[in-house]
Design a protein around this motif. Structure first.
Motif, PDB file in Angstrom:
ATOM      1  N   PHE A 247      -3.900 -17.177  33.441  1.00 44.84           N
ATOM      2  CA  PHE A 247      -4.108 -17.787  32.124  1.00 44.84           C
ATOM      3  C   PHE A 247      -3.556 -16.860  31.052  1.00 44.84           C
ATOM      4  O   PHE A 247      -3.862 -15.657  31.029  1.00 44.84           O
ATOM      5  CB  PHE A 247      -5.597 -18.046  31.880  1.00 44.84           C
ATOM      6  N   LEU A 248      -2.755 -17.427  30.155  1.00 41.04           N
ATOM      7  CA  LEU A 248      -2.145 -16.668  29.068  1.00 41.04           C
ATOM      8  C   LEU A 248      -2.448 -17.347  27.744  1.00 41.04           C
ATOM      9  O   LEU A 248      -2.697 -18.567  27.700  1.00 41.04           O
ATOM     10  CB  LEU A 248      -0.630 -16.589  29.273  1.00 41.04           C
ATOM     11  N   PRO A 249      -2.412 -16.601  26.639  1.00 43.05           N
ATOM     12  CA  PRO A 249      -2.597 -17.241  25.330  1.00 43.05           C
ATOM     13  C   PRO A 249      -1.547 -18.341  25.131  1.00 43.05           C
ATOM     14  O   PRO A 249      -0.371 -18.136  25.460  1.00 43.05           O
ATOM     15  CB  PRO A 249      -2.392 -16.090  24.345  1.00 43.05           C
ATOM     16  N   PRO A 250      -1.941 -19.504  24.602  1.00 44.61           N
ATOM     17  CA  PRO A 250      -0.980 -20.600  24.453  1.00 44.61           C
ATOM     18  C   PRO A 250       0.278 -20.216  23.691  1.00 44.61           C
ATOM     19  O   PRO A 250       1.390 -20.593  24.089  1.00 44.61           O
ATOM     20  CB  PRO A 250      -1.786 -21.674  23.707  1.00 44.61           C
ATOM     21  N   ARG A 251       0.118 -19.467  22.616  1.00 46.12           N
ATOM     22  CA  ARG A 251       1.295 -19.146  21.809  1.00 46.12           C
ATOM     23  C   ARG A 251       2.248 -18.204  22.536  1.00 46.12           C
ATOM     24  O   ARG A 251       3.441 -18.178  22.226  1.00 46.12           O
ATOM     25  CB  ARG A 251       0.869 -18.582  20.446  1.00 46.12           C
ATOM     26  N   ALA A 252       1.740 -17.459  23.519  1.00 46.17           N
ATOM     27  CA  ALA A 252       2.630 -16.631  24.330  1.00 46.17           C
ATOM     28  C   ALA A 252       3.505 -17.493  25.234  1.00 46.17           C
ATOM     29  O   ALA A 252       4.576 -17.044  25.666  1.00 46.17           O
ATOM     30  CB  ALA A 252       1.801 -15.666  25.171  1.00 46.17           C
ATOM     31  N   LEU A 253       3.058 -18.724  25.505  1.00 43.99           N
ATOM     32  CA  LEU A 253       3.819 -19.634  26.356  1.00 43.99           C
ATOM     33  C   LEU A 253       4.716 -20.577  25.561  1.00 43.99           C
ATOM     34  O   LEU A 253       5.483 -21.331  26.157  1.00 43.99           O
ATOM     35  CB  LEU A 253       2.859 -20.459  27.228  1.00 43.99           C
ATOM     36  N   TYR A 254       4.620 -20.548  24.233  1.00 47.28           N
ATOM     37  CA  TYR A 254       5.464 -21.431  23.430  1.00 47.28           C
ATOM     38  C   TYR A 254       6.958 -21.273  23.746  1.00 47.28           C
ATOM     39  O   TYR A 254       7.668 -22.271  23.895  1.00 47.28           O
ATOM     40  CB  TYR A 254       5.216 -21.193  21.942  1.00 47.28           C
ATOM     41  N   VAL A 273       6.312 -28.087  33.060  1.00 48.18           N
ATOM     42  CA  VAL A 273       6.052 -27.287  31.856  1.00 48.18           C
ATOM     43  C   VAL A 273       6.662 -28.008  30.662  1.00 48.18           C
ATOM     44  O   VAL A 273       7.844 -28.347  30.673  1.00 48.18           O
ATOM     45  CB  VAL A 273       6.663 -25.879  31.987  1.00 48.18           C
ATOM     46  N   GLN A 274       5.860 -28.228  29.632  1.00 43.81           N
ATOM     47  CA  GLN A 274       6.329 -28.912  28.426  1.00 43.81           C
ATOM     48  C   GLN A 274       5.694 -28.263  27.194  1.00 43.81           C
ATOM     49  O   GLN A 274       4.504 -27.947  27.196  1.00 43.81           O
ATOM     50  CB  GLN A 274       5.973 -30.404  28.477  1.00 43.81           C
ATOM     51  N   TYR A 275       6.490 -28.115  26.158  1.00 46.63           N
ATOM     52  CA  TYR A 275       5.992 -27.517  24.924  1.00 46.63           C
ATOM     53  C   TYR A 275       4.784 -28.300  24.391  1.00 46.63           C
ATOM     54  O   TYR A 275       3.795 -27.709  23.953  1.00 46.63           O
ATOM     55  CB  TYR A 275       7.101 -27.486  23.879  1.00 46.63           C
ATOM     56  N   GLY A 276       4.865 -29.638  24.415  1.00 44.33           N
ATOM     57  CA  GLY A 276       3.807 -30.454  23.841  1.00 44.33           C
ATOM     58  C   GLY A 276       2.465 -30.232  24.499  1.00 44.33           C
ATOM     59  O   GLY A 276       1.423 -30.187  23.823  1.00 44.33           O
ATOM     60  N   ALA A 277       2.449 -30.101  25.823  1.00 45.25           N
ATOM     61  CA  ALA A 277       1.188 -29.882  26.522  1.00 45.25           C
ATOM     62  C   ALA A 277       0.601 -28.517  26.162  1.00 45.25           C
ATOM     63  O   ALA A 277      -0.625 -28.375  25.997  1.00 45.25           O
ATOM     64  CB  ALA A 277       1.410 -29.984  28.027  1.00 45.25           C
ATOM     65  N   ILE A 278       1.448 -27.513  26.038  1.00 47.82           N
ATOM     66  CA  ILE A 278       0.981 -26.188  25.616  1.00 47.82           C
ATOM     67  C   ILE A 278       0.425 -26.258  24.194  1.00 47.82           C
ATOM     68  O   ILE A 278      -0.630 -25.686  23.883  1.00 47.82           O
ATOM     69  CB  ILE A 278       2.131 -25.170  25.702  1.00 47.82           C
TER      70      ILE A 278
END
Length: 347
Positions: A247-254, A273-278
């Protein structure tokens, strides 16, 4: 009562139609493919963006459920999102008002209220200002519905959470994501959380609104707010599988989501993997405890996940190994059913 429905061959729409038919009402669907509609309903052939088809749908109808919409974070479908979700809402609601339809129920989403200024959302929450294409299209559609209501039209807006459940005609976004989890395609998760509900509970909510059992102007689909860790823990409990994850912070996965969206434009198969889901996980907040849900209680999320996994296996989307122990403890019902029966589910 004659109830007009858009989106009646989709996931939530099909369950709602089943709930209405069980109550003994007549249903008329707007469908691009009349052959996809059940034989127990009337059909107006056409598309939500066609004013003539919308007029045929609402002609003589007592109430309208506008559930048609494109639910996807696929970066290739931006134009379709605006055409169907926004322009389709303009066309259908305008036709219903001109026809004098008694009540209009517009299906929005909790995501239309993201990002929220408060720690929870409810009937008084403003429409969100997200620029993510799906959320932006649903926010624009909800503004149209609210404008009609402010002008005196009998419009109610519902906000379903992310919906899981059996009997999904097109393997929609959330059921497809659960399948991806069980196929081992999502080992990295954004932190924070998301609202999760059972399609059968939201279908019951809509049936009550359409049949006059619950007056009001804004409703929230029954559900639970889960952190992503809690969601994955529920899937593990339902299937008995380990499902290792980071698990990572959402903004780190943007940046990962942004790159995946651009790759998706050239890659023919859907990426997990999709930006919208993150972005949803980064901005989602719980629904207020007192937000109206027409008296429909949310069933336990573990039951929903078990039943969904068992259906995914029965429909051929998962192997027996991928479904795990969910096959021996699923809660099975038909589309929109309010009756729950526990039974052994065999491969």
């Amino acid at each position: 009562m004659l109830i007009a429905v858009t989106g009646g061959t989709g996931f939530l729409g099909a369950h709602t139609v089943a709930a209405l038919l069980r109550r003994g009402h007549r249903v008329r669907l707007l469908a691009r493919d009349p052959g996809a509609a059940p034989s127990t309903v009337d059909v107006a052939a056409g598309d939500v963006t066609d004013p003539a088809a919308a007029r045929r749908l609402v002609d003589g109808a007592d109430v309208l459920l506008h559930a048609a919409g494109v639910y996807t974070f696929d970066s290739r479908r931006r134009g379709e999102l605006w055409r169907v979700n926004v322009h389709g809402t303009e066309v259908v609601l305008a036709a219903a008002r001109r026809a004098g339809t008694g009540r209009i129920v517009h299906v929005s989403t909790v995501g239309a209220l993201y990002p929220a200024a408060e720690p929870s959302i409810g009937p008084a929450s403003p429409v969100g200002g997200s620029r993510e294409p799906y959320l932006a299209s649903k926010a624009a559609a909800e503004r149209i519905a609210r404008e009609h209501r402010a002008d005196g039209a009998p419009v109610a807006v519902t906000h379903p959470p992310a919906l899981l459940g059996p009997d999904d005609p097109h393997l929609g976004d959330q059921n497809a994501r659960l399948r991806a989890v069980l196929r081992g395609l999502t080992p990295i998760w954004p932190g924070r959380g998301l609202p999760v509900g059972d399609v059968r509970d939201s279908a019951e909510l809509h049936a009550r609104l359409l049949t006059g059992e619950a007056p009001g102007g804004a409703f929230f689909g029954p559900g639970h707010f889960l952190t992503t860790r809690e969601y994955l823990a529920t899937v593990r409990a339902a299937t008995g599988r380990a499902l290792p994850a980071v698990f990572l912070p959402p903004r780190a996965l943007y940046p990962v989501g942004w790159l995946a969206d651009r790759l998706q434009r050239a890659w023919p198969w859907a990426l997990p993997v999709q930006y919208g889901a993150i972005h949803v996980c980064a901005t989602a907040v719980p629904v207020a405890a007192d937000a109206p849900a027409a008296g429909v209680a949310a069933r336990p999320v573990l039951d929903t996940v078990r039943d969904t996994v068992a259906w995914l296996h029965a429909a051929g989307w998962l192997t027996r190994r991928q479904a795990g122990t969910a096959l021996s403890s699923a809660v099975r019902t038909g589309p929109g059913s309010g009756t729950v029966q526990t039974e052994e589910v065999l491969p």
